[in-house]
Write a protein that holds these residues in place. Structure first.
Motif, PDB file in Angstrom:
ATOM      1  N   LEU A  88       0.815  -1.220   0.000  1.00  0.00           N
ATOM      2  CA  LEU A  88       0.000   0.000   0.000  1.00  0.00           C
ATOM      3  C   LEU A  88       0.846   1.267   0.000  1.00  0.00           C
ATOM      4  O   LEU A  88       0.320   2.366  -0.176  1.00  0.00           O
ATOM      5  CB  LEU A  88      -0.934   0.004   1.223  1.00  0.00           C
ATOM      6  CG  LEU A  88      -2.047  -1.045   1.230  1.00  0.00           C
ATOM      7  CD1 LEU A  88      -2.793  -1.014   2.570  1.00  0.00           C
ATOM      8  CD2 LEU A  88      -3.021  -0.830   0.074  1.00  0.00           C
ATOM      9  N   GLU A  89       2.147   1.120   0.189  1.00  0.00           N
ATOM     10  CA  GLU A  89       3.013   2.299   0.266  1.00  0.00           C
ATOM     11  C   GLU A  89       2.985   3.126  -1.012  1.00  0.00           C
ATOM     12  O   GLU A  89       3.082   4.354  -0.960  1.00  0.00           O
ATOM     13  CB  GLU A  89       4.451   1.885   0.589  1.00  0.00           C
ATOM     14  CG  GLU A  89       4.670   1.584   2.061  1.00  0.00           C
ATOM     15  CD  GLU A  89       6.131   1.384   2.399  1.00  0.00           C
ATOM     16  OE1 GLU A  89       6.988   1.484   1.471  1.00  0.00           O
ATOM     17  OE2 GLU A  89       6.438   1.128   3.571  1.00  0.00           O
ATOM     18  N   ALA A  90       2.870   2.462  -2.150  1.00  0.00           N
ATOM     19  CA  ALA A  90       2.845   3.194  -3.420  1.00  0.00           C
ATOM     20  C   ALA A  90       1.665   4.170  -3.476  1.00  0.00           C
ATOM     21  O   ALA A  90       1.729   5.204  -4.155  1.00  0.00           O
ATOM     22  CB  ALA A  90       2.764   2.212  -4.589  1.00  0.00           C
ATOM     23  N   SER A  91       0.605   3.858  -2.727  1.00  0.00           N
ATOM     24  CA  SER A  91      -0.566   4.741  -2.657  1.00  0.00           C
ATOM     25  C   SER A  91      -0.481   5.688  -1.470  1.00  0.00           C
ATOM     26  O   SER A  91      -1.438   6.417  -1.186  1.00  0.00           O
ATOM     27  CB  SER A  91      -1.849   3.907  -2.549  1.00  0.00           C
ATOM     28  OG  SER A  91      -1.971   3.035  -3.646  1.00  0.00           O
ATOM     29  N   ARG A  92       0.670   5.666  -0.772  1.00  0.00           N
ATOM     30  CA  ARG A  92       0.886   6.506   0.422  1.00  0.00           C
ATOM     31  C   ARG A  92      -0.180   6.264   1.480  1.00  0.00           C
ATOM     32  O   ARG A  92      -0.655   7.180   2.150  1.00  0.00           O
ATOM     33  CB  ARG A  92       0.931   7.989   0.037  1.00  0.00           C
ATOM     34  CG  ARG A  92       2.119   8.342  -0.844  1.00  0.00           C
ATOM     35  CD  ARG A  92       2.038   9.777  -1.320  1.00  0.00           C
ATOM     36  NE  ARG A  92       3.237  10.159  -2.073  1.00  0.00           N
ATOM     37  CZ  ARG A  92       3.333  11.271  -2.785  1.00  0.00           C
ATOM     38  NH1 ARG A  92       2.312  12.113  -2.853  1.00  0.00           N
ATOM     39  NH2 ARG A  92       4.441  11.557  -3.435  1.00  0.00           N
ATOM     40  N   ILE A  93      -0.553   5.001   1.643  1.00  0.00           N
ATOM     41  CA  ILE A  93      -1.553   4.616   2.646  1.00  0.00           C
ATOM     42  C   ILE A  93      -0.840   3.930   3.807  1.00  0.00           C
ATOM     43  O   ILE A  93      -0.071   2.980   3.614  1.00  0.00           O
ATOM     44  CB  ILE A  93      -2.612   3.682   2.029  1.00  0.00           C
ATOM     45  CG1 ILE A  93      -3.487   4.466   1.046  1.00  0.00           C
ATOM     46  CG2 ILE A  93      -3.468   3.030   3.109  1.00  0.00           C
ATOM     47  CD1 ILE A  93      -4.476   3.622   0.276  1.00  0.00           C
ATOM     48  N   LEU A  94      -1.110   4.417   5.019  1.00  0.00           N
ATOM     49  CA  LEU A  94      -0.520   3.860   6.236  1.00  0.00           C
ATOM     50  C   LEU A  94      -1.618   3.140   7.018  1.00  0.00           C
ATOM     51  O   LEU A  94      -2.684   3.708   7.269  1.00  0.00           O
ATOM     52  CB  LEU A  94       0.090   4.977   7.088  1.00  0.00           C
ATOM     53  CG  LEU A  94       0.679   4.598   8.453  1.00  0.00           C
ATOM     54  CD1 LEU A  94       1.813   3.597   8.300  1.00  0.00           C
ATOM     55  CD2 LEU A  94       1.161   5.845   9.189  1.00  0.00           C
ATOM     56  N   ILE A  95      -1.358   1.883   7.400  1.00  0.00           N
ATOM     57  CA  ILE A  95      -2.308   1.109   8.193  1.00  0.00           C
ATOM     58  C   ILE A  95      -1.649   0.685   9.502  1.00  0.00           C
ATOM     59  O   ILE A  95      -0.440   0.858   9.690  1.00  0.00           O
ATOM     60  CB  ILE A  95      -2.834  -0.123   7.418  1.00  0.00           C
ATOM     61  CG1 ILE A  95      -1.668  -1.085   7.099  1.00  0.00           C
ATOM     62  CG2 ILE A  95      -3.556   0.304   6.149  1.00  0.00           C
ATOM     63  CD1 ILE A  95      -2.120  -2.410   6.495  1.00  0.00           C
ATOM     64  N   ARG A  96      -2.421   0.111  10.384  1.00  0.00           N
ATOM     65  CA  ARG A  96      -1.928  -0.286  11.706  1.00  0.00           C
ATOM     66  C   ARG A  96      -1.870  -1.800  11.793  1.00  0.00           C
ATOM     67  O   ARG A  96      -2.900  -2.481  11.730  1.00  0.00           O
ATOM     68  CB  ARG A  96      -2.868   0.268  12.788  1.00  0.00           C
ATOM     69  CG  ARG A  96      -2.532  -0.165  14.212  1.00  0.00           C
ATOM     70  CD  ARG A  96      -1.319   0.590  14.737  1.00  0.00           C
ATOM     71  NE  ARG A  96      -1.343   0.727  16.176  1.00  0.00           N
ATOM     72  CZ  ARG A  96      -0.850  -0.142  17.040  1.00  0.00           C
ATOM     73  NH1 ARG A  96      -0.290  -1.262  16.602  1.00  0.00           N
ATOM     74  NH2 ARG A  96      -0.913   0.090  18.340  1.00  0.00           N
ATOM     75  N   VAL A  97      -0.668  -2.359  11.893  1.00  0.00           N
ATOM     76  CA  VAL A  97      -0.491  -3.792  12.117  1.00  0.00           C
ATOM     77  C   VAL A  97      -0.589  -4.032  13.620  1.00  0.00           C
ATOM     78  O   VAL A  97       0.015  -3.303  14.411  1.00  0.00           O
ATOM     79  CB  VAL A  97       0.853  -4.289  11.562  1.00  0.00           C
ATOM     80  CG1 VAL A  97       0.963  -5.809  11.686  1.00  0.00           C
ATOM     81  CG2 VAL A  97       1.017  -3.868  10.100  1.00  0.00           C
ATOM     82  N   CYS A  98      -1.342  -5.042  14.023  1.00  0.00           N
ATOM     83  CA  CYS A  98      -1.730  -5.179  15.438  1.00  0.00           C
ATOM     84  C   CYS A  98      -0.996  -6.310  16.158  1.00  0.00           C
ATOM     85  O   CYS A  98      -1.521  -6.898  17.107  1.00  0.00           O
ATOM     86  CB  CYS A  98      -3.235  -5.390  15.532  1.00  0.00           C
ATOM     87  SG  CYS A  98      -4.190  -3.964  14.967  1.00  0.00           S
TER      88      CYS A  98
END
Length: 338
Positions: free
Chosen positions: A295-305
């Motif tokens: 998802l980095e190419a879309s500059r999207i940051l998510i939370r790995v739990c």
């Protein structure tokens, strides 16, 4: 400590500006209750009111607080958590997991004996008498909203000190446990204002507890924890009562769109039915860090739990964002290799 919202580090790695990141990792309302223009006439020369009188008045008007219950303000809910546990110095600490890492971190620093209760497997479990209980409602990272009556009765019967973290309760149509403080003076309620009011940069959280308990907490607190800017902004935000129902309706609508985006992606074998402003999902294959990389190419940051007790790298959390951001996430999922 691994935490949502570190867009600065993420942006530096991608070579972009923080505001160009779509941050699904931090559970902050995408809408604010008031505009920053409300701060234009704040006088910065005098010291702020060390008793926070106007802000406490605004909190009392916003939240039903029974007689015999008082407020202690902090520079954010995390500061409240640390201060409360330092004051209580619990010997046995029962943590209803999964929950975020601040609690386990401070427990380790204080040398507490930690008793983890997996609320997914067995919610009503025996815990040591006279222990300190920590329960987050609605929970994080899954957002489940719990009925508290049976749990409170069980903990009271065991003479426990009870800490209920209601940082996300404002997003739900549900009652606080604050009214129970009038009948049980070993109950503490922690609330965050930054998440619901969409202002993580305004660091205000507070503890509700019996008057004597608040006096004990206050003994160790410095004056002027909050700035005049913080207080003025939050007083204006709390006064916008129409914002409450607007946010709840908006959150429910956007959470539905987010759920659909996660479901339609085909990437997840479980999406937890949360009631707050985020959703937890479990990947059908691979792990959250691999998904983050794609998802980095879309500059999207998510939370790995994986640093939540009882969860692993297959669990990822997504904050509820606006429609445009959710649509971009759904589009980006199409480029993820399954």
């Amino acid at each position: 400590m691994n935490h949502g919202g570190n867009i600065y580090q993420f942006a530096r790695r991608l070579g972009c500006l923080p505001e160009q990141v779509l941050d699904f990792s931090a559970n902050i309302n995408p809408v604010q209750a008031v505009d920053l223009s409300c701060l234009q006439n704040v006088q910065l020369t005098p010291y702020a009111d060390p008793d926070y009188g106007l802000l406490k008045q605004a909190i009392r008007q916003r939240y039903p607080i029974p007689s015999g219950v008082d407020i202690e303000l902090y520079n954010g809910a995390s500061a409240a958590i640390f201060a409360l546990l330092r004051s209580l110095q619990p010997k046995d600490l029962a943590l209803y997991a999964p929950l975020y890492g601040e609690y386990a971190h401070i427990a380790g620093e204080l040398g507490c004996t930690v008793h983890n209760v997996n609320r997914f497997d067995r919610l009503v479990s025996d815990i040591p008498e006279h222990s300190t209980v920590i329960f987050v409602n609605p929970s994080t990272p899954d957002g489940q909203l719990y009925e508290m009556q049976e749990l409170l009765a069980k903990w009271q019967a065991a003479d426990c000190t009870i800490i209920i973290d209601e940082s996300f309760l404002d997003f739900c149509q549900a009652d606080s446990v604050t009214e129970h403080i009038a009948h049980y003076d070993k109950l503490y309620v922690i609330k965050s204002l930054s998440k619901f009011y969409g202002c993580a940069g305004i660091r205000i959280g507070f503890i509700l507890a019996a008057t004597a308990a608040i006096k004990e907490l206050h003994r160790f607190e410095p004056a002027w924890k909050l700035s005049s800017l913080d207080m003025t902004y939050m007083q204006q935000a709390l006064a916008n009562t129409a914002f409450i129902e607007q946010t709840r309706q908006q959150t429910a609508h956007l959470r539905g769109l987010l759920y659909q985006a996660l479901h339609d992606s085909g990437l997840f074998d479980k999406i937890y039915p949360g009631q707050a402003n985020f959703l937890l999902a479990r990947l059908a294959s691979g792990d959250g860090y691999q998904l983050q990389g794609q998802l980095e190419a879309s500059r999207i940051l998510i939370r790995v739990c994986d640093n939540f007790e009882g969860l692993d790298k297959s669990h990822v959390r997504f904050a509820v964002k606006d429609e445009r951001a959710i649509a971009q996430l759904a589009h980006s999922f199409k480029n993820v290799k399954k």
